[in-house]
Design an enzyme around this catalytic site. Structure first.
Site, mmCIF file in Angstrom:
data_model
loop_
_atom_site.group_PDB
_atom_site.id
_atom_site.type_symbol
_atom_site.label_atom_id
_atom_site.label_comp_id
_atom_site.label_asym_id
_atom_site.label_seq_id
_atom_site.Cartn_x
_atom_site.Cartn_y
_atom_site.Cartn_z
ATOM 1 N N LYS A 136 -19.852 -12.961 6.280
ATOM 2 C CA LYS A 136 -18.416 -12.658 6.267
ATOM 3 C C LYS A 136 -17.586 -13.932 6.325
ATOM 4 O O LYS A 136 -17.963 -14.889 7.005
ATOM 5 C CB LYS A 136 -18.062 -11.780 7.474
ATOM 6 C CG LYS A 136 -16.578 -11.426 7.541
ATOM 7 C CD LYS A 136 -16.180 -10.869 8.889
ATOM 8 C CE LYS A 136 -15.349 -11.867 9.654
ATOM 9 N NZ LYS A 136 -14.704 -11.304 10.848
ATOM 10 N N GLU A 177 -13.107 -11.148 3.012
ATOM 11 C CA GLU A 177 -12.071 -10.575 3.884
ATOM 12 C C GLU A 177 -10.752 -11.334 3.796
ATOM 13 O O GLU A 177 -10.553 -12.329 4.496
ATOM 14 C CB GLU A 177 -12.556 -10.575 5.350
ATOM 15 C CG GLU A 177 -11.507 -10.010 6.310
ATOM 16 C CD GLU A 177 -11.952 -9.981 7.779
ATOM 17 O OE1 GLU A 177 -13.013 -10.543 8.097
ATOM 18 O OE2 GLU A 177 -11.221 -9.395 8.590
ATOM 19 N N LYS A 219 -13.350 -6.595 2.331
ATOM 20 C CA LYS A 219 -12.878 -6.163 3.656
ATOM 21 C C LYS A 219 -11.384 -6.458 3.761
ATOM 22 O O LYS A 219 -10.980 -7.534 4.196
ATOM 23 C CB LYS A 219 -13.665 -6.907 4.746
ATOM 24 C CG LYS A 219 -13.184 -6.628 6.156
ATOM 25 C CD LYS A 219 -14.216 -7.023 7.201
ATOM 26 C CE LYS A 219 -13.665 -6.919 8.606
ATOM 27 N NZ LYS A 219 -14.695 -7.055 9.642
HETATM 28 P P1 13P Z 1 -10.508 -6.061 13.709
HETATM 29 O O1 13P Z 1 -11.112 -4.751 13.268
HETATM 30 O O2 13P Z 1 -10.341 -6.185 15.186
HETATM 31 O O3 13P Z 1 -9.290 -6.413 12.921
HETATM 32 O O4 13P Z 1 -11.575 -7.178 13.354
HETATM 33 C C1 13P Z 1 -12.225 -7.143 12.146
HETATM 34 C C2 13P Z 1 -12.732 -8.488 11.830
HETATM 35 O O5 13P Z 1 -13.882 -8.668 11.545
HETATM 36 C C3 13P Z 1 -11.792 -9.606 11.859
HETATM 37 O O6 13P Z 1 -12.327 -10.679 11.150
#
Ligand code: 13P
Length: 340
Positions: A136, A177, A219
């Site tokens: 990620k 993400e 994401k």
């Molecule tokens: P949250 O669901 O708390 O936003 O966190 C997700 C995440 O992986 C942030 O990088």
């Protein structure tokens, strides 16, 4: 790992009724979370908290993968089994956060660029050896007066695509993400506009960098009203705006979209996901990759006490089960009432 292997891991992460637990809080973030329950953040408190989550009985029915932090991927359960093996034994796929955090973007006040590309090829190889099968990288986009700038959006999209290409080269599925933050007074229309611009730039870079969309997951944030906006959009408005925004920008070749929760309450994050899946008709799996929305009730029940582990695991199991139901559009408020 072949192209087919990467694609099958991507699909397994969004298998029916399942989603991802993000347990990859950096040292700074976990310290903040533990401060909320008056607990010191030490190597051992962090380890025992992660053990509570990963050893929750039956969680594998709802959780396909877990994103770990660099420290955690090297830690073990009390019985000496390394965490990646603890997860793999339950059929849960271990993943790893590989960015090194969002830093101020020089020359662009109020904006951030995510770092971590230097040496990434070698780190990915090491993480693969430690058992990780996906990774990620989080980019952060802030909405405010005059921001985000086009430059900030494109710089972050470029870094995300470079990371994704390196992951696929190393045989890991990249979770891409780009998070448009909820913080701010903006309305849902502005959030949709910015999210669409960000996703457009991300997928243009994904293509330029020769990343296979079939072997990645997106994401994103949901399309929401800013936290400080006086008019908060309702559940069906959020579901409609989010699906519209994604359908205009995300290739159908991407197998799944796993939302972050971003600071929504656990129940609302579940309701929003449920409303999107209840609408149906979208070409990708719509799932979750929550940190706070899965962990908040767990942390509050645990409070760092061994005696509270069963209650904490019950809370985690419940949230995971609710979000699993939301994957089918079958979540209801009654599910919360029964658990309470
Ligand atoms: P949250 O669901 O708390 O936003 O966190 C997700 C995440 O992986 C942030 O990088």
């Amino acid at each position: 790992m072949t192209t087919q292997d990467i694609e099958s891991v991507a699909r397994a992460l969004v298998a029916e009724g399942k989603g991802i637990l993000a347990a990859d809080e950096s040292l700074g973030t976990i310290k903040k979370r533990f401060a909320g329950i008056n607990l010191d953040s030490t190597k051992e408190t962090r380890r025992s908290y992660r053990e509570v989550l990963f050893t929750t009985p039956g969680i594998e029915a709802f959780i396909s993968g877990v994103i770990l932090f660099d420290e955690t991927v090297r830690q073990s359960a009390g019985n000496g089994t390394p965490f990646p093996a603890v997860l793999a034994q339950k059929g849960i796929i271990p993943g790893i956060k590989v960015d090194t955090g969002a830093k101020n973007l020089a020359g662009f006040p109020g904006e951030a660029i995510t770092e971590g590309l230097d040496g990434l090829r070698d780190r990915l190889e090491e993480y693969r050896g430690l058992g990780a099968r996906f990774a990620k990288w989080r980019a952060v986009i802030t909405i405010g007066t005059g921001i985000p700038t086009r430059f900030c959006i494109d710089a972050n999209a470029h870094a995300l695509a470079r990371y994704a290409a390196l992951c696929q080269e190393a045989g890991l599925v990249p979770i891409v993400e780009p998070e448009v933050l909820m913080e701010g007074n903006h309305d849902i229309v502005r959030c949709e506009e910015v999210t669409a611009a960000v996703l457009k730039s991300v997928f243009s870079q994904i293509q330029e960098h020769r990343v296979m969309p079939e072997g990645m997951l997106l994401k994103p944030n949901m399309v929401l009203s800013g936290k400080g906006c006086p008019r908060q959009a309702g559940v069906s408005e959020v579901a409609e705006a989010t699906v519209r925004c994604l359908s205009r920008t995300v290739p159908v070749a991407v197998p799944g979209i796993v939302f972050l929760s971003g600071g929504q309450s656990p129940e609302l994050a579940t309701e929003h996901l449920n409303a999107m899946n209840a609408r149906g008709g979208h070409p990708w799996e719509l799932s979750f990759s929550y940190a706070r929305a899965l962990q908040e009730p767990t942390l509050n029940a645990w409070k760092g006490e061994a005696a509270n582990v069963p209650a904490a695991q019950k809370a985690f199991h419940h949230r995971a089960r609710c979000n699993s139901a939301a994957r089918y559009g079958r979540y209801s408020k009654e599910m919360e009432a029964v658990a309470a």
